[in-house]
Scaffold this motif. Structure first.
Motif, mmCIF file in Angstrom:
data_model
loop_
_atom_site.group_PDB
_atom_site.id
_atom_site.type_symbol
_atom_site.label_atom_id
_atom_site.label_comp_id
_atom_site.label_asym_id
_atom_site.label_seq_id
_atom_site.Cartn_x
_atom_site.Cartn_y
_atom_site.Cartn_z
ATOM 1 N N HIS A 50 -8.338 1.495 -6.224
ATOM 2 C CA HIS A 50 -9.346 0.519 -5.786
ATOM 3 C C HIS A 50 -9.295 0.290 -4.278
ATOM 4 N N HIS A 51 -8.236 0.818 -3.640
ATOM 5 C CA HIS A 51 -8.129 0.639 -2.194
ATOM 6 C C HIS A 51 -8.803 1.768 -1.427
ATOM 7 N N ILE A 52 -9.335 2.743 -2.166
ATOM 8 C CA ILE A 52 -10.116 3.784 -1.490
ATOM 9 C C ILE A 52 -11.577 3.720 -1.955
ATOM 10 N N HIS B 283 0.830 -1.200 0.000
ATOM 11 C CA HIS B 283 0.000 0.000 0.000
ATOM 12 C C HIS B 283 0.869 1.257 0.000
ATOM 13 N N PRO B 284 0.829 2.028 -1.072
ATOM 14 C CA PRO B 284 1.519 3.320 -1.091
ATOM 15 C C PRO B 284 0.657 4.358 -0.365
ATOM 16 N N ILE B 285 1.068 4.680 0.851
ATOM 17 C CA ILE B 285 0.263 5.603 1.653
ATOM 18 C C ILE B 285 0.738 7.027 1.389
ATOM 19 N N GLY C 88 -12.612 2.970 2.279
ATOM 20 C CA GLY C 88 -11.435 2.115 2.444
ATOM 21 C C GLY C 88 -10.306 2.786 3.193
ATOM 22 N N MET C 89 -9.090 2.667 2.614
ATOM 23 C CA MET C 89 -7.877 3.155 3.277
ATOM 24 C C MET C 89 -7.764 4.658 3.138
ATOM 25 N N PHE C 90 -8.608 5.324 3.837
ATOM 26 C CA PHE C 90 -8.612 6.780 3.765
ATOM 27 C C PHE C 90 -8.841 7.317 5.163
#
Ligand SMILES: [Cu+2]
Lengths: 464, 454
Positions: B339-341, B281-283, B411-413
């Motif tokens: 797609h991860h958000i 995951h590139p944060i 998601g990852m937000f």
């Protein structure tokens, strides 16, 4: 001697009464058993619609209406009813023999010198007459009962053909709805391909599925046309009355479960017109045995008057002749009638077995069909509807697409289509139960369901 | 002391003391394990109790504290309570099913530790002796592996290799000394695929014995993970290998993620661990340049620390970044894989983007399927605005509320909220932008003046 003659004359006159209005009994029987009325009609006037039929045809038909039309308008049924007249004719043939008159003259130079006049009657035939007549009457009873059974069966066939047509109309609608789901899928595929989202392969596949569904619709339409024609023939309607309609919908028949099997069998046997007819046939044969026995004991006996004129003087005297049954005691005819009697006895037993079985089958079919309809209504259709509802939610969640949504809709339609067949089976079984209760005889399971024309037209037994 | 606080939530929210809120942090620590150490030992052959569904962290709301470090903040989570016993820090982890809420609208039967997924963050100081009891409340065996901690091989927690798996109902004892400070993790090493897909993981932070270099005022720990929860279902599907539809920070999907709150001038450390099934995951953090200061292999020397705005956290790895909170605002922080958000995005759906509105099949479908609505024609963002029935217990493509309407991400937000002054580190609400520092519709006059034709 005189009084013997008077007796003979009385016998002969008694046998001369006209057999009349035999078929009134057929109508009376069917009305009493099932409420259906099948009036006899004059073939010369069949070309015109019965007034009651014309009235009925103005509104969309229900099953009772169809039956009422058929019983008034069907030439096929009229032909069947006219067959009773054959038995009536047989009754006519059981009449006293005609007297024979003999005359002899001896000519002597242009003048009759001796003149003999004799009149004799077949006394044996005259003596057998009452019994023969009673045999013919029993046969007429049997014919009437059989005709009444045929009327009931005709009404049943019409009823079944009516429901088959109703079912086939439903199927056309459902196949059309299924076709519409395929059409929507094809259109969706085209729209998506236009937007650049779908391959031409997907469009082609969806189109092929739609085109295939059109064949289903065409076949369903043909089946509906065929079952309409079957009904048309049963109704006895010609080319001038082809635009009749039937009522919409195809709901379950009213009325509860058929009575328990033993009670239903008892009613079926008690009411059976066919069994009744067979019993009358039995009586007829046993009377014919009596007739032939009499003929054996008194093969030939003549009695009459004899007159002779000789030289202007008439002299009278009785005449009689009798054959002595030394060699021919009519064993051949007696044996044949007794064999016919035995055959009729066996047939009676066989028919009783059959009618009981038909009653049980009708009941079992009813229960099975009712259970299937209930299963579709309470289990399968709600289950498929739930699938559709959940698929719509998943579609709303953008987790499935329109194609899957349409597939779920199609599954509901498929179940509804299967339900139509179950519903038809229920209607047919319900008509069978009514028929056996009224005293008629339904077709055996797996056998043809339609009579006459309808059967020849490749009649549907629900086996689509 | 911390005994009035919720376990593990001692540092947030809190009241700003006279000397500012920093001192208070030291009072944090965690609730003691106390009675929790009365371990559930099951006699051989005794029927095993059905795993309980636990809705909140269990155990007493008190425990020892450790004032040698400023405790980390685990957004949406907590630190593991401990107790000092003869100079050894004693802790108790219990692997068990948990009824977990990813965000409002989506609950699932997951597995975790001490009533939560991820499990509570373990905190220690370099050189500490730790004794960690692990009770297995699952129906299948498990182990705990202390990811990145350098220890005796027999304490490494690999089922079959370094120990027998902990049977269901049994309690095992791990004891080791922690070395270098850093950001580590713990997770099962038995039926890994299932147990991690079900949520069994936690952060493990080792603080330096003597603060040196960058001493954070705010020290956040975030575990990244990914799940497959079929839309309308209520249990993660551990068999899914690629199509993950719930992407989480500390097992929460936005809008369920708690914001990271800091005061202007705070030194901020963010620790990321990743135990996703297959994804890195590139944060990415908006508004800041940070330094990537270390991984689960240890701290990077200052000379090797590069400035970045995105830190790639590979699965099975940790990274921590450091920054000074010098830009007030509400700053998005999220995985940059688009797609991860998303929340519960379906990936097998035919693409409707660009399909004409009111197409003929729409009319047909409305007739065939009452309640049908055309969707996805203009893009996906419309999804979150449409009010239409959804499968029970699902959050398909739903975002959350924002200062300017709806935030259409999920998601990852999460949001890094930096304010000039704070009374507490509780969520300060939406940032109030200084005048004329906000994007707005252009006026006709402005367009004209600048020669823009639209
Ligand atoms: Cu990601």
């Amino acid at each position: 001697m005189r009084c013997d003659l008077a007796l003979l004359a009385g016998l002969a006159l008694a046998s001369c009464t006209t057999p009349q209005a035999a078929t009134r009994d057929v109508a009376g029987l069917t009305v009493a058993r099932s409420g259906v009325e099948a009036p006899r009609r004059d073939p010369g006037r069949m070309d015109e619609l019965h007034p009651a039929v014309a009235e009925r045809l103005r509104e969309p038909l229900d099953a009772d209406g169809a039956v009422s039309i058929a019983l008034r308008q069907s030439p096929e049924l009229q032909a069947r009813l006219a067959q009773v007249d054959l038995a009536v004719a047989e009754l006519w043939s059981a009449r006293p023999p005609n007297p024979e008159v003999e005359m002899e003259a001896l000519m002597d130079g242009g003048q009759a010198s001796v003149l003999e006049v004799g009149a004799v009657m077949d006394i044996g035939a005259l003596l057998r007459m009452p019994l023969m007549r009673r045999a013919a009457q029993a046969q007429l009873d049997s014919a009437e009962l059989e005709a009444a059974a045929d009327v009931l069966r005709y009404a049943y066939d019409t009823r079944v053909a009516f429901h088959r047509y109703q079912a086939d109309l439903q199927l056309v609608e459902l196949y059309r709805a299924a076709m519409e789901t395929f059409l929507a899928a094809w259109e969706a595929a085209e729209s998506m391909a236009e937007a650049g989202n779908l391959r031409q392969l997907d469009v082609a596949q969806n189109r092929a599925a739609y085109e295939r569904s059109r064949i289903d619709v065409a076949q369903a339409e043909l089946r509906a046309l065929m079952s309409r024609e079957q009904l048309q023939v049963l109704l006895g309607l010609d080319g001038r009355q082809t635009d009749w309609a039937v009522i919409d919908g195809f709901e379950a028949p009213g009325g509860g479960e058929p009575p328990p099997a033993p009670a239903l069998e008892r009613t079926a046997v008690d009411h059976s017109l066919v069994l009744n007819a067979q019993q009358r046939t039995l009586v007829a044969w046993s009377r014919r045995v009596g007739v032939e026995r009499m003929r054996g004991a008194l093969p030939e006996a003549h009695a009459g008057l004899f007159a002779e004129r000789e030289e202007g003087e008439w002299s009278f005297g009785p005449a009689a002749g009798v054959a002595i049954p030394v060699f021919d005691q009519n064993q051949g005819a007696i044996g044949e009638t007794r064999a016919r009697l035995r055959i009729a006895q066996h047939e009676l037993l066989q028919k009783a077995i059959r009618i009981r079985s038909l009653a049980r089958r009708a009941r079992a079919t009813w229960l099975n069909a009712a259970e299937r309809v209930r299963f579709y209504d309470e289990t399968l259709l709600p289950a498929r509807a739930e699938v559709l509802e959940q698929t719509l939610l998943q579609y709303n969640a953008m987790n499935v697409g329109v194609f899957q949504l349409l597939q779920a809709r199609r599954a509901v339609i498929d179940a509804a289509r299967e339900r139509v067949e179950a519903m038809f089976d229920l209607w047919r079984a319900s008509a069978q139960v009514e028929l056996v209760v009224a005293g008629g005889e339904p077709p055996a399971m797996g056998g043809p369901d339609m009579s006459g024309e309808a059967m020849n037209a490749g009649g549907g037994d629900g086996g689509h | 002391m911390a005994d009035t606080e919720e376990p593990g939530r001692v540092d947030e929210p809190e009241t700003k003391g006279e000397k500012g809120l920093k001192r208070r942090d030291f009072l944090g620590g965690a609730a003691a394990i106390g009675a929790a150490l009365a371990l559930e030992q099951r006699a051989e052959g005794q029927p095993r109790a059905t795993p309980r569904r636990v809705h909140a962290t269990e155990g007493p709301a008190s425990g020892d504290t450790d004032d040698r470090y400023r405790p980390v903040v685990t957004p949406n989570g907590a630190s593991l309570p401990f107790r000092w016993v003869d100079g050894v820090k004693v802790m108790h982890l219990k692997a068990e099913p948990v009824d977990h809420e990813f965000t409002e609208g989506l609950r699932a039967e997951c597995w975790g530790y001490n009533g939560s997924t991820p499990g509570p963050t373990i905190e220690a100081v370099e050189g500490d002796r730790l004794r960690i009891y692990v009770t297995n409340g699952l129906d299948e065996p498990t182990t705990v592996h202390w990811h990145g901690i350098l220890l005796e091989a027999g304490m490494d927690g690999v089922g079959g290799l370094t120990q027998r798996p902990i049977p269901s109902g049994a309690t095992f004892r791990y004891e080791f000394t922690v070395g270098e400070p850093g950001t580590f993790m713990y997770h099962p090493h038995w039926d890994e695929m299932t147990q991690m897909a079900m949520g069994m993981m936690g952060m493990f932070v080792v603080h330096p014995r003597r603060p040196r270099g960058f001493v954070p005022d705010r020290d956040f720990a975030i575990m990244l993970s990914e799940w497959n929860v079929p839309i309308g279902a209520a249990r993660p599907n551990p068999f899914e290998m690629a199509d993950f539809n719930v992407l989480t920070m500390n097992s929460k999907a936005f809008p369920g993620t708690d914001p990271l709150v800091a005061q202007l001038g705070d030194k901020v450390r963010m620790r990321f661990g990743n135990l996703s099934g297959i994804d890195n995951h590139p944060i990415h953090l908006h508004g800041y340049s940070f330094r990537i200061a270390g991984s689960d292999g240890g701290a990077f020397p200052p000379s090797a620390q590069q400035p970045h705005t995105t830190v790639l956290v590979p699965t099975g790895s940790t990274r921590w970044v450091e920054l000074e909170a010098n830009a007030p605002g509400d700053w998005a922080m999220h995985c940059h894989m688009t797609h991860h958000i998303m929340n519960q995005m379906g990936h097998g759906v035919p693409n409707m983007v660009g399909v004409e509105d009111q197409a003929s099949f729409d009319r047909r479908l409305r007739r065939l399927v009452p309640g049908y609505m055309p969707m996805g024609r203009d893009g996906m963002a419309e999804m979150g605005e449409m009010e239409m029935p959804q499968p029970a217990n699902s959050i398909p493509m739903r975002g959350g509320p924002g200062a300017f309407g709806r935030i259409d991400m999920g998601g990852m937000f999460t949001i890094f909220k930096v304010r000039e002054s704070l009374d507490s580190y509780a969520d300060p609400g939406w940032y109030e932008h200084p005048e004329d520092t906000l994007a707005r519709p252009a006026t006709a006059a402005e367009l004209r003046a600048d020669g823009i034709e639209v």
